[in-house]
Write an enzyme that holds these catalytic residues in place. Sequence first.
Site, PDB file in Angstrom:
ATOM      1  N   LYS A  73       7.066 -25.989  49.509  1.00  0.00           N
ATOM      2  CA  LYS A  73       7.922 -24.855  49.815  1.00  0.00           C
ATOM      3  C   LYS A  73       7.183 -23.802  50.665  1.00  0.00           C
ATOM      4  CE  LYS A  73      11.150 -24.260  46.016  1.00  0.00           C
ATOM      5  NZ  LYS A  73      11.940 -23.590  45.149  1.00  0.00           N
ATOM      6  N   ASP A 109      16.502 -19.257  46.841  1.00  0.00           N
ATOM      7  CA  ASP A 109      16.140 -19.185  45.696  1.00  0.00           C
ATOM      8  C   ASP A 109      16.372 -17.759  45.184  1.00  0.00           C
ATOM      9  OD1 ASP A 109      15.245 -21.719  45.083  1.00  0.00           O
ATOM     10  OD2 ASP A 109      13.517 -21.595  45.816  1.00  0.00           O
ATOM     11  N   ALA A 134       3.043 -17.214  37.374  1.00  0.00           N
ATOM     12  CA  ALA A 134       2.578 -16.461  38.470  1.00  0.00           C
ATOM     13  C   ALA A 134       2.384 -17.796  39.582  1.00  0.00           C
ATOM     14  CB  ALA A 134       1.183 -15.788  38.282  1.00  0.00           C
TER      15      ALA A 134
HETATM   16  P1  ATR Z   1       5.535 -23.736  40.590  1.00  0.00           P
HETATM   17  O1  ATR Z   1       5.051 -23.565  41.983  1.00  0.00           O
HETATM   18  O2  ATR Z   1       6.599 -24.563  40.425  1.00  0.00           O
HETATM   19  O3  ATR Z   1       5.697 -22.207  39.952  1.00  0.00           O
HETATM   20  P2  ATR Z   1       2.925 -24.083  39.799  1.00  0.00           P
HETATM   21  O4  ATR Z   1       2.462 -23.231  40.962  1.00  0.00           O
HETATM   22  O5  ATR Z   1       2.069 -25.240  39.286  1.00  0.00           O
HETATM   23  O6  ATR Z   1       4.504 -24.526  40.021  1.00  0.00           O
HETATM   24  O7  ATR Z   1       3.042 -22.809  38.554  1.00  0.00           O
HETATM   25  C1  ATR Z   1       3.407 -23.267  37.502  1.00  0.00           C
HETATM   26  C2  ATR Z   1       3.254 -22.008  36.369  1.00  0.00           C
HETATM   27  O8  ATR Z   1       3.340 -22.625  35.029  1.00  0.00           O
HETATM   28  C3  ATR Z   1       1.852 -21.314  36.596  1.00  0.00           C
HETATM   29  O9  ATR Z   1       2.414 -20.042  36.196  1.00  0.00           O
HETATM   30  C4  ATR Z   1       1.223 -22.067  35.559  1.00  0.00           C
HETATM   31  O10 ATR Z   1      -0.172 -21.152  35.112  1.00  0.00           O
HETATM   32  P3  ATR Z   1      -1.412 -21.157  35.833  1.00  0.00           P
HETATM   33  O11 ATR Z   1      -1.396 -20.371  36.843  1.00  0.00           O
HETATM   34  O12 ATR Z   1      -2.301 -20.563  34.652  1.00  0.00           O
HETATM   35  O13 ATR Z   1      -1.699 -22.585  36.155  1.00  0.00           O
HETATM   36  C5  ATR Z   1       2.142 -22.276  34.258  1.00  0.00           C
HETATM   37  N1  ATR Z   1       1.641 -23.404  33.585  1.00  0.00           N
HETATM   38  C6  ATR Z   1       1.867 -24.754  33.931  1.00  0.00           C
HETATM   39  N2  ATR Z   1       1.060 -25.597  32.956  1.00  0.00           N
HETATM   40  C7  ATR Z   1       0.894 -24.544  31.789  1.00  0.00           C
HETATM   41  C8  ATR Z   1       0.043 -24.807  30.511  1.00  0.00           C
HETATM   42  N3  ATR Z   1       0.003 -26.074  30.251  1.00  0.00           N
HETATM   43  N4  ATR Z   1      -0.117 -23.538  30.071  1.00  0.00           N
HETATM   44  C9  ATR Z   1       0.223 -22.369  30.524  1.00  0.00           C
HETATM   45  N5  ATR Z   1       0.798 -22.061  31.707  1.00  0.00           N
HETATM   46  C10 ATR Z   1       1.187 -23.311  32.326  1.00  0.00           C
END
Ligand code: ATR
Length: 293
Positions: A73, A109, A134
């Site tokens: 994206k 979105d 985030a």
């Molecule tokens: P997207 O673009 O779909 O939002 P992303 O950028 O990978 O995907 O973000 C996923 C979100 O889920 C983030 O907020 C991520 O937290 P981090 O910024 O700390 O990585 C969160 N997330 C994914 N797996 C996680 C986990 N096991 N525990 C806590 N937060 C998680």
Amino acid sequence: MSSGINSSTMLMGLLGHPVGHSRSPFIHNSLSEHFGKDMVYLCFDVEPDELAYAVRGGLALGVKGFNVTVPHKQDVRLFLSGEDGDAKLVGAVNTLKRTEDGWYGYNTDLYGFMSALRSDGIDLKGKNVVVLGAGGASRAIICAVLKSSARKLVIFNRTYEKAKALADEFGDAYKDTEITAFATDAALIAAMENDGSGWIAVNTTSLGMYPKTGEKLVNDKKFYELCDTGIDIIFNPARTAFMEAIEAGKEGNHAYNGLKMLVYQGVRSYEIWNDVSVPDEVVKDIYMKMKDM
Ligand code: ATR
């Protein structure tokens, strides 16, 4: 697709990685059936380093429009002739429309989330809102919260720096809503308690998504007691651990999943590609069918 696939059938599609569980084909192929358009929508699993070929190739092949999903994206913005206001605001593009100058980018979105809220009778104006996560998906939700003139927005994320960066970025552009980020569960809950209950929480993290169901970012029960409403942008499973915790938080709490947002963002993309207006009964019919799948 009323006449079946033939030599003039038009193509629309989804660029993502992975795309195996996508529900978008159902939305778009149902709409083409409704409008009697000779068009098919397919999913394309595109590796990040192949994105340029897919996007330019689509133009060469006469593809009418693409949806773009994780992880493309942001990167797809490199290949556009222009972007609409919501794409610029959110900083992400999920829809490409073919023009004489090349691909024009849109973000549906934000519209999808706002429409889902409206459909469920949720008004964020003057409300206190917590956004969990985030990452890329949080940006459209944050923009919707700010556009709705919420009173307070709290961004909470495992990696605090990312939440803080978003709070700083959007805090400069929107002055009506107070935006803060917190680094620990305890600090988050303490700040929420100061404002009493009635918080609306939105989960934008991938925690709890199929196949890793059962996980959620905040596990302290107090958090869910302070919320009245929870919205998970995940739709598979239909009821996530976050939604269960919201409902268990206190009597009268409501939880919603992300299926309506998905349907509305898809419908908006379809409207953009085809210059049509989709009646709300048709949107609701597609949503009800997908709910039962
Ligand atoms: P997207 O673009 O779909 O939002 P992303 O950028 O990978 O995907 O973000 C996923 C979100 O889920 C983030 O907020 C991520 O937290 P981090 O910024 O700390 O990585 C969160 N997330 C994914 N797996 C996680 C986990 N096991 N525990 C806590 N937060 C998680």
